[in-house]
Design an enzyme around this catalytic site. Structure first.
Site, PDB file in Angstrom:
ATOM      1  N   GLU A  71       8.059   7.591  -7.646  1.00 28.93           N
ATOM      2  CA  GLU A  71       7.521   6.389  -8.308  1.00 28.93           C
ATOM      3  C   GLU A  71       5.996   6.449  -8.341  1.00 28.93           C
ATOM      4  O   GLU A  71       5.367   6.164  -9.361  1.00 28.93           O
ATOM      5  CB  GLU A  71       8.000   5.136  -7.579  1.00 28.93           C
ATOM      6  CG  GLU A  71       7.408   3.847  -8.110  1.00 28.93           C
ATOM      7  CD  GLU A  71       7.388   2.737  -7.076  1.00 28.93           C
ATOM      8  OE1 GLU A  71       6.400   1.975  -7.062  1.00 28.93           O
ATOM      9  OE2 GLU A  71       8.334   2.638  -6.275  1.00 28.93           O
ATOM     10  N   GLU A 148       0.408   3.857   3.380  1.00 29.94           N
ATOM     11  CA  GLU A 148       1.153   2.642   3.034  1.00 29.94           C
ATOM     12  C   GLU A 148       2.169   2.314   4.125  1.00 29.94           C
ATOM     13  O   GLU A 148       2.329   1.161   4.528  1.00 29.94           O
ATOM     14  CB  GLU A 148       1.855   2.845   1.696  1.00 29.94           C
ATOM     15  CG  GLU A 148       2.640   1.639   1.200  1.00 29.94           C
ATOM     16  CD  GLU A 148       3.337   1.917  -0.117  1.00 29.94           C
ATOM     17  OE1 GLU A 148       4.316   1.203  -0.411  1.00 29.94           O
ATOM     18  OE2 GLU A 148       2.925   2.829  -0.842  1.00 29.94           O
TER      19      GLU A 148
END
Length: 462
Positions: A71, A148
């Site tokens: 993604e 992240e």
């Protein structure tokens, strides 16, 4: 007096008139791309979304996080669009874009003026088959994802606790693996891992195009044929099959301590059935059960009993994620009041559940919940983005357009007896995970209240 009369009339109308279905057109291109058009002509804007029937739960062992990894990589360049230019072009045309990955799907979207639909279609179709990746791209984005994970999970005790609970909830099914991936496996994701995933699954015959807003179905078909129509389908697309969950025979209990926890809580999640195409009644009953038990802090069963009557809880909730390709979870959470231990809070939760199972649903409360749900279904149609997401999540999770449009009436048909049958079948401790999030010592930063057990889609950080 007249205001009170108008409100009574409005409530009566909500009770009597089911929510109208939105204007939806569907068709399929020759290469297998399914297209859903949702018309809403109130503003000259459009939401364009591509949903792939592939998510984190479809990953092979050892490469957890590759769905979310790709993604991120999809925002690199193609043969026609330079690296990092995709979002810049969308923004330069007055739009916005992003993407997200869940256990069951990966989706990419743009919000833009209706007259720019062809532009975003052209770019999205381009990267569906012509993405260009390098070793440098992979190394850079892998570092971004690890950071992240550090920010969203490793530095958040509630997120770590949730991750451990989900791993315990599923004995064999990959829903127990985090969407972002286990750190030690993300660290080893390679260019070949990303390309294998991309070349196999990113194809028109594994995708759904949803266009919602100020559009005409004929024009969407013309543009889709022009931009997506020439793309070759994947000839070796495998059947979507996952390991099944065995019969669960024993309750699991976990305790998680961390010095950063300021607010301990008890949470219990049960394995629960998902919405199934053409047979949504059980999921509808569970949806109503979650509202009855924990939908409103002031009027719900757990809120009234634990927060007001016994004052053992600061906060209570019940939650259920019905849209899931495979078995979902139903959860209950209690944040104890000051001076109340987790053992006492759990005992109070069990007592409240036992009382509810013995006494049943309060008829007046049930009718209020139904009225509120009818209103929510009507108000939800005000959001074009929300409608596009509703259809996309459903269609990539085994449901149909007809199922989505029938859902309000299925909910409205649920009876008090249906809710009690669903509760009796659900509350089997052998299919449950009970967790305590505990404070290791004082002086930690405030912690958020419990999040639903179902994994939320992970969006790209741009």
């Amino acid at each position: 007096m007249w205001i009170r009369h108008l409100w009574a009339v409005a409530v009566a109308l909500l009770a009597a008139v089911p929510a109208l279905a939105e204007d939806v057109t569907t068709f399929t291109l020759q290469n297998g791309l399914e297209v859903v058009v949702i018309e809403d002509h109130r503003a000259p804007a459009v939401t364009h979304m591509i949903w792939y029937r592939i998510g984190a739960a479809d990953e092979r062992p050892g490469v957890s996080g590759v769905a979310h990894f790709l993604e991120h990589l999809m925002f690199k360049g193609t043969d026609d669009v330079a690296p990092k230019e995709f979002s810049r072009i969308v923004e330069a045309n007055g739009g916005s874009d992003n993407a997200f990955t869940s256990q069951d799907y990966t989706a990419y979207f743009q919000r833009i003026a209706a007259d720019r639909l062809g532009l975003v279609m052209q770019m999205e179709a381009d990267r569906m088959r012509d993405l260009i990746l390098t070793e440098e791209d992979v190394a850079t984005e892998r570092a971004v994802i690890l950071e992240e994970r550090s920010q969203r999970t490793d530095s958040d005790p509630a997120a770590l606790f949730s991750e451990q609970r989900m791993a315990a909830q599923y004995l064999n099914h990959p829903y127990g693996i985090p969407i972002i991936g286990w750190r030690h496996e993300v660290e080893r994701l390679s260019l070949q891992d990303a390309l294998d995933w991309y070349r196999l699954y990113y194809a028109p015959n594994n995708a759904i195009l949803i266009v919602a807003g100020d559009v005409a179905p004929g024009e969407v078909r013309r543009l889709a044929e022009e931009h997506y129509g020439p793309l070759a389908p994947s000839s070796n697309l495998p059947q979507r099959a996952r390991p099944s969950e065995p019969t669960q025979l024993a309750e699991r209990r976990i305790e998680f301590s961390d010095p950063r926890v300021a607010q301990p809580y008890v949470i219990r999640t049960y394995l629960a059935p998902e919405r199934n195409s053409g047979a949504q009644e059980q999921a509808a009953a569970l949806t109503m059960l979650a509202e009855v038990l924990g939908g409103n802090q002031q009027t719900s069963v757990l809120g009234r009993k634990l927060s007001f009557e016994t004052q053992t809880a600061l906060y209570t909730s019940a939650f259920y994620d019905a849209v899931s390709l495979d078995a979902s979870t139903f959860g209950l959470a209690v944040v104890p009041a000051p001076g109340v231990g987790l053992a006492e809070a759990e005992a109070a939760l069990d007592a409240a559940l036992a009382e509810f199972l013995a006494e049943g649903v309060d008829a007046a409360q049930f009718e209020r919940i139904k009225t509120q749900i009818r209103a929510d279904e009507i108000y939800a149609r005000d959001s074009v983005d929300g409608l596009a997401r509703r259809y996309g999540a459903a269609l990539t999770s085994g449901l149909t357009v007809e199922d989505v449009q029938a859902w309000p009436e299925v909910l409205d048909a649920v009876t008090e007896a249906d809710v009690m049958v669903a509760a009796a079948e659900l509350f089997d401790r052998r299919r449950a995970v009970t967790g305590w999030l505990m404070q290791a010592n004082a002086g930690a930063a405030p912690e958020d209240l419990p999040e639903p057990a179902a994994a939320e889609p992970v969006e790209v950080l741009q």
